[in-house]
Design a protein around this motif. Structure first.
Motif, PDB file in Angstrom:
ATOM      1  N   ALA A 127       0.830  -1.208   0.000  1.00 32.99           N
ATOM      2  CA  ALA A 127       0.000   0.000   0.000  1.00 32.99           C
ATOM      3  C   ALA A 127       0.863   1.256   0.000  1.00 32.99           C
ATOM      4  O   ALA A 127       0.562   2.223  -0.697  1.00 32.99           O
ATOM      5  CB  ALA A 127      -0.933  -0.003   1.207  1.00 32.99           C
ATOM      6  N   SER A 128       1.939   1.238   0.761  1.00 35.22           N
ATOM      7  CA  SER A 128       2.846   2.385   0.776  1.00 35.22           C
ATOM      8  C   SER A 128       3.499   2.579  -0.590  1.00 35.22           C
ATOM      9  O   SER A 128       3.594   3.708  -1.093  1.00 35.22           O
ATOM     10  CB  SER A 128       3.905   2.186   1.853  1.00 35.22           C
ATOM     11  N   LEU A 129       3.912   1.492  -1.200  1.00 34.69           N
ATOM     12  CA  LEU A 129       4.546   1.556  -2.517  1.00 34.69           C
ATOM     13  C   LEU A 129       3.575   2.074  -3.579  1.00 34.69           C
ATOM     14  O   LEU A 129       3.904   2.977  -4.361  1.00 34.69           O
ATOM     15  CB  LEU A 129       5.057   0.172  -2.897  1.00 34.69           C
ATOM     16  N   LEU A 130       2.361   1.544  -3.607  1.00 28.15           N
ATOM     17  CA  LEU A 130       1.387   1.962  -4.617  1.00 28.15           C
ATOM     18  C   LEU A 130       0.890   3.384  -4.385  1.00 28.15           C
ATOM     19  O   LEU A 130       0.622   4.115  -5.343  1.00 28.15           O
ATOM     20  CB  LEU A 130       0.221   0.979  -4.650  1.00 28.15           C
ATOM     21  N   THR A 131       0.781   3.801  -3.125  1.00 34.59           N
ATOM     22  CA  THR A 131       0.408   5.183  -2.838  1.00 34.59           C
ATOM     23  C   THR A 131       1.485   6.140  -3.337  1.00 34.59           C
ATOM     24  O   THR A 131       1.181   7.179  -3.926  1.00 34.59           O
ATOM     25  CB  THR A 131       0.192   5.381  -1.331  1.00 34.59           C
ATOM     26  N   VAL A 190      -7.892   8.056  -1.446  1.00 36.98           N
ATOM     27  CA  VAL A 190      -9.039   7.238  -1.036  1.00 36.98           C
ATOM     28  C   VAL A 190      -8.666   5.759  -1.011  1.00 36.98           C
ATOM     29  O   VAL A 190      -8.981   5.046  -0.048  1.00 36.98           O
ATOM     30  CB  VAL A 190     -10.249   7.499  -1.972  1.00 36.98           C
ATOM     31  N   VAL A 191      -7.993   5.287  -2.044  1.00 31.08           N
ATOM     32  CA  VAL A 191      -7.570   3.883  -2.085  1.00 31.08           C
ATOM     33  C   VAL A 191      -6.588   3.591  -0.953  1.00 31.08           C
ATOM     34  O   VAL A 191      -6.649   2.537  -0.312  1.00 31.08           O
ATOM     35  CB  VAL A 191      -6.970   3.539  -3.464  1.00 31.08           C
ATOM     36  N   SER A 192      -5.690   4.524  -0.676  1.00 30.45           N
ATOM     37  CA  SER A 192      -4.739   4.351   0.413  1.00 30.45           C
ATOM     38  C   SER A 192      -5.454   4.286   1.763  1.00 30.45           C
ATOM     39  O   SER A 192      -5.109   3.467   2.614  1.00 30.45           O
ATOM     40  CB  SER A 192      -3.729   5.492   0.420  1.00 30.45           C
ATOM     41  N   ALA A 193      -6.452   5.139   1.955  1.00 32.52           N
ATOM     42  CA  ALA A 193      -7.199   5.122   3.220  1.00 32.52           C
ATOM     43  C   ALA A 193      -7.969   3.821   3.390  1.00 32.52           C
ATOM     44  O   ALA A 193      -8.017   3.253   4.492  1.00 32.52           O
ATOM     45  CB  ALA A 193      -8.152   6.314   3.267  1.00 32.52           C
ATOM     46  N   ILE A 194      -8.552   3.322   2.311  1.00 36.31           N
ATOM     47  CA  ILE A 194      -9.266   2.044   2.377  1.00 36.31           C
ATOM     48  C   ILE A 194      -8.303   0.906   2.692  1.00 36.31           C
ATOM     49  O   ILE A 194      -8.598   0.025   3.516  1.00 36.31           O
ATOM     50  CB  ILE A 194     -10.029   1.793   1.061  1.00 36.31           C
ATOM     51  N   ARG A 199      -5.383   1.143   4.264  1.00 32.30           N
ATOM     52  CA  ARG A 199      -4.916   1.271   5.645  1.00 32.30           C
ATOM     53  C   ARG A 199      -5.988   0.803   6.640  1.00 32.30           C
ATOM     54  O   ARG A 199      -5.672   0.175   7.635  1.00 32.30           O
ATOM     55  CB  ARG A 199      -4.551   2.719   5.952  1.00 32.30           C
ATOM     56  N   ALA A 200      -7.244   1.122   6.355  1.00 31.18           N
ATOM     57  CA  ALA A 200      -8.325   0.674   7.237  1.00 31.18           C
ATOM     58  C   ALA A 200      -8.460  -0.839   7.201  1.00 31.18           C
ATOM     59  O   ALA A 200      -8.698  -1.475   8.243  1.00 31.18           O
ATOM     60  CB  ALA A 200      -9.632   1.340   6.838  1.00 31.18           C
ATOM     61  N   ALA A 201      -8.301  -1.430   6.031  1.00 30.20           N
ATOM     62  CA  ALA A 201      -8.384  -2.887   5.919  1.00 30.20           C
ATOM     63  C   ALA A 201      -7.230  -3.559   6.651  1.00 30.20           C
ATOM     64  O   ALA A 201      -7.422  -4.580   7.319  1.00 30.20           O
ATOM     65  CB  ALA A 201      -8.380  -3.297   4.444  1.00 30.20           C
ATOM     66  N   VAL A 202      -6.045  -2.987   6.559  1.00 30.52           N
ATOM     67  CA  VAL A 202      -4.882  -3.562   7.250  1.00 30.52           C
ATOM     68  C   VAL A 202      -5.039  -3.409   8.763  1.00 30.52           C
ATOM     69  O   VAL A 202      -4.712  -4.319   9.525  1.00 30.52           O
ATOM     70  CB  VAL A 202      -3.572  -2.895   6.758  1.00 30.52           C
ATOM     71  N   ARG A 203      -5.580  -2.298   9.193  1.00 38.07           N
ATOM     72  CA  ARG A 203      -5.761  -2.070  10.625  1.00 38.07           C
ATOM     73  C   ARG A 203      -6.765  -3.048  11.233  1.00 38.07           C
ATOM     74  O   ARG A 203      -6.644  -3.444  12.399  1.00 38.07           O
ATOM     75  CB  ARG A 203      -6.212  -0.646  10.875  1.00 38.07           C
ATOM     76  N   GLU A 204      -7.770  -3.475  10.460  1.00 39.10           N
ATOM     77  CA  GLU A 204      -8.797  -4.385  10.972  1.00 39.10           C
ATOM     78  C   GLU A 204      -8.363  -5.840  10.919  1.00 39.10           C
ATOM     79  O   GLU A 204      -9.079  -6.703  11.407  1.00 39.10           O
ATOM     80  CB  GLU A 204     -10.092  -4.210  10.170  1.00 39.10           C
ATOM     81  N   MET A 205      -7.219  -6.132  10.310  1.00 34.22           N
ATOM     82  CA  MET A 205      -6.764  -7.522  10.221  1.00 34.22           C
ATOM     83  C   MET A 205      -6.283  -8.034  11.557  1.00 34.22           C
ATOM     84  O   MET A 205      -5.764  -7.407  12.372  1.00 34.22           O
ATOM     85  CB  MET A 205      -5.648  -7.657   9.196  1.00 34.22           C
TER      86      MET A 205
END
Length: 108
Positions: free
Chosen positions: A64-68, A96-100, A102-108
């Motif tokens: 996600a960091s790389l693609l952002t 927006v994609v980065s926030a989504i 990050r939220a998905a990674v945080r909920e894992m």
């Protein structure tokens, strides 16, 4: 004042910083797992190697960091070429994609 030039350069530098961070995250993940074997997550016990454990969370965080960073760099190039609308749209979509992600990674 040439705001498109300043916005393009600053945004591209920030994007390159994110690309470098993402590559370092994924590179350290690969290096430590190849050198020491598969490193597993500690599941509640704190260890210093949780950030390089071979888990989907760490892989997605680095990707996600790389693609952002790539998206922000492309938006910066659009601003340098004075294509403000495309640069702004790409920048907003990237955030927006980065926030989504990050939220998905945080909920894992």
């Amino acid at each position: 004042m040439r705001w498109h030039l300043i916005a393009g350069v600053v945004t591209s530098l920030f994007g390159l910083f994110l690309i470098a961070g993402g590559l370092m995250m994924l590179g350290s993940l690969v290096y430590y797992n190849l050198k020491y074997g598969p490193i597993e997550y500690s599941h509640g016990e704190y260890t210093a190697l949780d950030s390089v454990a071979l888990t989907w969370k760490n892989i997605l965080r680095g990707s996600a960091s790389l693609l952002t960073g790539i998206g922000i760099c492309i938006a910066g190039v659009c601003w340098l070429k004075q294509k403000n609308r495309y640069g702004l749209i790409l920048f907003v979509i990237t955030m927006v994609v980065s926030a989504i992600a990050r939220a998905a990674v945080r909920e894992m």
